[in-house]
Motif scaffolding. Structure first.
Motif, short mmCIF file in Angstrom:
data_model
loop_
_atom_site.label_atom_id
_atom_site.label_comp_id
_atom_site.label_asym_id
_atom_site.label_seq_id
_atom_site.Cartn_x
_atom_site.Cartn_y
_atom_site.Cartn_z
N ILE A 87 0.78 -1.17 -0.10
CA ILE A 87 0.12 0.02 -0.25
C ILE A 87 0.79 1.11 0.08
CG2 ILE A 87 -1.77 1.37 1.34
CD1 ILE A 87 -2.91 -1.39 2.26
N ALA A 88 0.47 2.18 -0.99
CA ALA A 88 1.38 3.56 -0.77
C ALA A 88 0.82 4.37 0.23
CB ALA A 88 0.81 4.19 -2.27
N GLU A 89 1.77 5.45 0.33
CA GLU A 89 1.62 6.48 1.35
C GLU A 89 0.19 7.18 1.55
OE1 GLU A 89 5.94 6.09 0.08
OE2 GLU A 89 3.94 5.97 -0.95
N ASP A 90 -0.32 7.54 2.59
CA ASP A 90 -1.46 7.93 2.66
C ASP A 90 -2.17 9.07 1.75
OD1 ASP A 90 -2.09 6.05 4.76
OD2 ASP A 90 -2.00 7.44 6.64
N TYR A 91 -0.82 9.96 1.44
CA TYR A 91 -1.27 11.12 0.69
C TYR A 91 -1.75 10.75 -0.61
CZ TYR A 91 3.42 11.25 -0.93
OH TYR A 91 4.68 10.67 -1.47
N HIS A 92 -1.38 9.58 -1.17
CA HIS A 92 -1.87 9.07 -2.44
C HIS A 92 -3.01 8.61 -2.62
CE1 HIS A 92 2.25 9.65 -4.08
NE2 HIS A 92 3.18 8.92 -3.50
N GLN A 93 -3.80 8.21 -1.50
CA GLN A 93 -4.95 7.58 -1.58
C GLN A 93 -6.16 8.70 -2.00
OE1 GLN A 93 -4.74 4.51 -1.55
NE2 GLN A 93 -2.47 4.13 -0.84
N ASP A 94 -6.86 8.31 -2.92
CA ASP A 94 -7.96 9.27 -3.41
C ASP A 94 -7.40 10.52 -3.76
OD1 ASP A 94 -10.18 7.48 -3.14
OD2 ASP A 94 -9.85 7.91 -0.83
N TYR A 95 -6.43 10.58 -4.20
CA TYR A 95 -5.64 11.80 -4.67
C TYR A 95 -6.35 12.88 -5.62
CZ TYR A 95 -1.68 15.00 -5.27
OH TYR A 95 -1.00 16.32 -5.36
N GLU A 96 -6.97 12.00 -6.68
CA GLU A 96 -7.75 12.66 -7.69
C GLU A 96 -9.00 13.62 -6.98
OE1 GLU A 96 -11.17 12.94 -10.65
OE2 GLU A 96 -10.96 11.76 -9.10
N LYS A 97 -9.45 12.84 -6.06
CA LYS A 97 -10.88 13.29 -5.41
C LYS A 97 -10.59 14.41 -4.48
CE LYS A 97 -14.39 11.86 -2.02
NZ LYS A 97 -14.89 10.66 -1.25
N TYR A 98 -9.36 14.52 -3.74
CA TYR A 98 -9.16 15.64 -2.75
C TYR A 98 -8.17 16.68 -3.28
CZ TYR A 98 -11.04 12.39 0.69
OH TYR A 98 -11.87 11.48 1.34
N HIS A 99 -7.54 16.49 -4.56
CA HIS A 99 -6.76 17.68 -5.25
C HIS A 99 -7.11 17.95 -6.64
CE1 HIS A 99 -3.94 17.02 -1.76
NE2 HIS A 99 -4.07 15.79 -1.86
N PRO A 100 -8.36 18.17 -6.67
CA PRO A 100 -8.71 18.48 -8.01
C PRO A 100 -8.23 19.66 -8.78
CG PRO A 100 -10.50 19.25 -6.50
CD PRO A 100 -9.49 18.71 -5.60
N GLU A 101 -7.45 20.61 -7.79
CA GLU A 101 -6.77 21.78 -8.37
C GLU A 101 -5.39 21.56 -8.98
OE1 GLU A 101 -4.82 20.83 -4.61
OE2 GLU A 101 -6.98 20.80 -5.30
#
Length: 220
Positions: A178-192
């Protein structure tokens, strides 16, 4: 022309990772290993795919009916407990991958494989779009002989539509890190994020147009 150059520079700077590597990736002992089968849990099964930046792939699969969750991580390599920084060197053998947790009563493994090929450029070697290197290579992992046969069948069908060979490796699944937490759902949480805007969102929108019948009603 200036606008085009700025866009190109932006994609390089904000790519999922831009350390292009061409190191030999899949070791023979991994390619020839006995596949590891992951047991179902609470009626849900798991499948594993690598198709460029895991931010993109995770978002695609999470939009599919029957998929409970998609998790970003690393697979296909020889290094234990790989980090994002290590993976980006191309020396771990791993590719950015996703673990797809799904309900087989709603969506089949074969459909997930079709989603895989239909959401990328299947002929691009060692990467997808602006992301280049063995850590972005395309891999479909099988856990048993039945899955392998399904993959090979769909791959052959897809190959009829292209002049170039299909780039995806077909490998026996061994382990998913499993990758680091900040990669999870990245597209959802960083649309900018410029990469998300220029690469991820167009990629998922292209997929949606191809497979509208597979989409969840609330697909983002």
């Amino acid at each position: 022309m200036r606008s085009f150059i700025l866009t190109a520079v932006c994609l390089v700077l904000f790519a999922c990772g831009n350390n292009a590597q061409n190191n030999p990736a899949t070791k023979p002992e991994i390619a020839n290993a006995k596949p590891v089968e992951v047991p179902a849990k609470d009626g849900l099964e798991r499948a594993y795919f690598a198709s460029g930046c895991f931010w993109c792939v995770e978002a695609v699969y999470e939009s599919v009916k029957g998929v409970d969750e998609a998790i970003s991580g690393y697979s296909g390599g020889h290094t234990k407990n790989p980090t994002y920084e290590q993976s980006n060197t191309g020396r771990t053998g791993h590719a950015e991958s996703v673990e797809v947790i799904y309900d087989p009563k709603v969506v089949s493994f074969e459909t997930l494989v079709k989603v895989y090929f239909g959401s990328q450029n299947p002929t691009q070697v060692n990467g997808q779009g602006p992301d280049r290197g063995s850590q972005y290579r395309s891999i479909i992992f099988y856990q048993n002989e039945e899955q392998k046969q399904i993959i090979e069948k769909v791959k052959a069908e897809v190959g009829k539509n292209y002049e170039k060979p299909i780039a995806a490796e077909v490998l026996p699944f061994q382990k998913f890190w499993i990758a680091e937490d900040y990669h999870q759902d990245y597209e959802k949480y960083h649309p900018e994020n410029p990469y998300i805007q220029k690469v991820s969102i167009p990629r998922i929108n292209s997929f949606k147009k191809k497979f509208p019948e597979l989409l969840k009603s609330n697909a983002h």
